[in-house]
Design a protein around this motif. Structure first.
Motif, mmCIF file in Angstrom:
data_model
loop_
_atom_site.group_PDB
_atom_site.id
_atom_site.type_symbol
_atom_site.label_atom_id
_atom_site.label_comp_id
_atom_site.label_asym_id
_atom_site.label_seq_id
_atom_site.Cartn_x
_atom_site.Cartn_y
_atom_site.Cartn_z
ATOM 1 N N THR A 5 15.223 -0.855 4.693
ATOM 2 C CA THR A 5 13.943 -1.478 4.368
ATOM 3 C C THR A 5 13.144 -1.646 5.654
ATOM 4 O O THR A 5 13.644 -1.411 6.765
ATOM 5 C CB THR A 5 14.135 -2.855 3.715
ATOM 6 N N LEU A 6 11.920 -2.091 5.495
ATOM 7 C CA LEU A 6 11.062 -2.314 6.660
ATOM 8 C C LEU A 6 11.661 -3.320 7.633
ATOM 9 O O LEU A 6 11.390 -3.272 8.836
ATOM 10 C CB LEU A 6 9.692 -2.827 6.195
ATOM 11 N N LEU A 7 12.488 -4.229 7.117
ATOM 12 C CA LEU A 7 13.046 -5.292 7.943
ATOM 13 C C LEU A 7 14.193 -4.808 8.816
ATOM 14 O O LEU A 7 14.646 -5.536 9.702
ATOM 15 C CB LEU A 7 13.535 -6.437 7.051
ATOM 16 N N ASP A 8 14.688 -3.595 8.563
ATOM 17 C CA ASP A 8 15.858 -3.092 9.292
ATOM 18 C C ASP A 8 15.498 -2.227 10.492
ATOM 19 O O ASP A 8 16.396 -1.812 11.232
ATOM 20 C CB ASP A 8 16.733 -2.250 8.349
ATOM 21 N N LEU A 9 14.232 -1.918 10.700
ATOM 22 C CA LEU A 9 13.857 -0.902 11.681
ATOM 23 C C LEU A 9 14.308 -1.254 13.095
ATOM 24 O O LEU A 9 14.858 -0.411 13.808
ATOM 25 C CB LEU A 9 12.344 -0.662 11.637
ATOM 26 N N LYS A 10 14.098 -2.493 13.494
ATOM 27 C CA LYS A 10 14.519 -2.883 14.852
ATOM 28 C C LYS A 10 16.036 -2.884 14.974
ATOM 29 O O LYS A 10 16.585 -2.562 16.038
ATOM 30 C CB LYS A 10 13.941 -4.249 15.198
ATOM 31 N N ASP A 11 16.725 -3.219 13.890
ATOM 32 C CA ASP A 11 18.192 -3.250 13.923
ATOM 33 C C ASP A 11 18.799 -1.871 14.113
ATOM 34 O O ASP A 11 19.931 -1.748 14.587
ATOM 35 C CB ASP A 11 18.735 -3.863 12.632
ATOM 36 N N ASN B 121 0.837 -1.187 0.000
ATOM 37 C CA ASN B 121 0.000 0.000 0.000
ATOM 38 C C ASN B 121 0.880 1.249 0.000
ATOM 39 O O ASN B 121 2.071 1.182 0.290
ATOM 40 C CB ASN B 121 -0.921 0.014 1.226
ATOM 41 N N GLU B 122 0.294 2.372 -0.329
ATOM 42 C CA GLU B 122 1.026 3.639 -0.331
ATOM 43 C C GLU B 122 1.339 4.033 1.110
ATOM 44 O O GLU B 122 0.444 4.200 1.930
ATOM 45 C CB GLU B 122 0.177 4.726 -0.992
ATOM 46 N N ARG B 123 2.640 4.157 1.422
ATOM 47 C CA ARG B 123 3.044 4.509 2.789
ATOM 48 C C ARG B 123 4.226 5.471 2.740
ATOM 49 O O ARG B 123 5.164 5.296 1.958
ATOM 50 C CB ARG B 123 3.433 3.257 3.585
ATOM 51 N N VAL B 124 4.203 6.450 3.640
ATOM 52 C CA VAL B 124 5.267 7.445 3.719
ATOM 53 C C VAL B 124 6.600 6.781 4.074
ATOM 54 O O VAL B 124 7.659 7.221 3.628
ATOM 55 C CB VAL B 124 4.909 8.528 4.757
ATOM 56 N N ILE B 125 6.545 5.687 4.832
ATOM 57 C CA ILE B 125 7.772 5.044 5.320
ATOM 58 C C ILE B 125 8.726 4.670 4.189
ATOM 59 O O ILE B 125 9.942 4.761 4.341
ATOM 60 C CB ILE B 125 7.418 3.787 6.163
ATOM 61 N N PHE B 126 8.190 4.289 3.018
ATOM 62 C CA PHE B 126 9.070 3.889 1.914
ATOM 63 C C PHE B 126 9.925 5.063 1.437
ATOM 64 O O PHE B 126 11.108 4.894 1.127
ATOM 65 C CB PHE B 126 8.245 3.326 0.757
ATOM 66 N N ARG B 127 9.327 6.242 1.371
ATOM 67 C CA ARG B 127 10.098 7.416 0.942
ATOM 68 C C ARG B 127 11.117 7.830 2.003
ATOM 69 O O ARG B 127 12.185 8.349 1.687
ATOM 70 C CB ARG B 127 9.140 8.574 0.639
ATOM 71 N N GLU B 128 10.790 7.592 3.264
ATOM 72 C CA GLU B 128 11.698 7.957 4.350
ATOM 73 C C GLU B 128 12.902 7.028 4.434
ATOM 74 O O GLU B 128 13.983 7.431 4.870
ATOM 75 C CB GLU B 128 10.939 7.939 5.680
ATOM 76 N N LEU B 129 12.735 5.775 4.020
ATOM 77 C CA LEU B 129 13.801 4.788 4.152
ATOM 78 C C LEU B 129 14.869 4.915 3.072
ATOM 79 O O LEU B 129 16.040 4.573 3.297
ATOM 80 C CB LEU B 129 13.215 3.371 4.126
#
Length: 269
Positions: A230-236, A216-224
């Motif tokens: 990527t989404l998988l790196d956030l906790k790291d 889906n359209e999400r701001v997070i992709f542009r921020e990353l």
């Protein structure tokens, strides 16, 4: 022998590079050795994404599972025989060098028709075609009547995939597993969304592709992107608690990896 994943269509803005980076990084995090090629020699969004990731790791001191970015090797024009194409040789040489030492090679194609893209499609074991959920983007695959119901003919892109399939068959290679990934799906059951779903399902039976839900359209992709994350790196990187949107996006990625049915891959992340 590496499994070759090609991410392509001939329309910009469908999320090819975002899909490419997330799929490649997911595979790397699952322990697979992954190399990437960016065939958009001008814009290089996928290439820039990986370069941004390298820079972030240097500056932060973190080590993140990552795909390796590879460049097309130079080929001397004098080595070509009459009628041979330099780009064919550059791509073939790159893939030949990467195949022995990688589990996956991911090739990100430009949003336009190029010779490199055409050749890459013929190399694909798996072809991922991201598609925004609109009839403007559906026109990439096939032409449809004014009511959005009757398919009147294939598009030039579908014909290119058909030609790539024919070339693979003639060479005795396995058939291309073609997956159309529907990005930017609306949350509500709207008339346009339902028409798109029917049209894509009908077309998939006619020209032979599978469908999978995308992002889906999400701001997070542009921020990353500037950090190559990527989404998988956030906790790291120290994000202690993911918000609802981030959790939903991770689940979308998990469902996408599962739907691709790649050899030896279990989406356990």
């Amino acid at each position: 022998m590496a499994h070759i994943i090609v991410v392509g269509n001939e329309k910009g803005g469908a999320g090819k590079s975002t899909v490419s980076m997330h799929v490649a990084t997911a595979l790397a995090r699952l322990g697979h050795k992954v190399s990437g090629l960016d065939l958009d020699l001008r814009q290089r969004t996928f290439g820039r994404y990986i370069e941004n990731r390298r820079a972030f790791m240097r500056e932060s001191g973190l080590t993140l599972a990552s795909p390796t970015l590879c460049e097309l090797p130079d080929v001397e024009a004098s080595s070509l025989r009459p009628g041979e194409n330099m780009y064919d040789h550059r791509l073939s040489a790159a893939v030949a060098a990467l195949e022995p030492d990688n589990d996956f090679i991911l090739i990100d194609c430009p949003g336009s028709h190029t010779r490199l893209s055409q050749v890459a499609h013929s190399l694909a074991d798996t072809l991922i075609t991201p598609l925004n959920d609109s009839f403007i983007d559906f026109d990439l695959l096939a032409h449809i009547d004014a009511n959005g119901e009757k398919i009147t003919g294939p598009s030039v892109y579908s014909e290119m995939v058909w030609n790539a399939r024919q070339l693979r068959a003639q060479a005795g290679l396995s058939a291309i597993d073609w997956i159309v990934v529907r990005n930017r799906l609306g949350a509500q059951r709207m008339v346009n969304k339902e028409k798109m779903e029917r049209a894509i399902n009908n077309l998939s039976k006619r020209i032979g592709f599978r469908t999978a839900p995308g992002f889906n359209e999400r701001v997070i992709f542009r921020e990353l992107f500037p950090r190559g994350l990527t989404l998988l790196d956030l906790k790291d990187i120290g994000v202690k608690q993911l918000n609802i949107s981030n959790i939903a996006a991770r689940q979308e990625l998990r469902e996408l990896i599962k739907a691709l049915e790649l050899p030896g891959v279990s989406p356990d992340f």
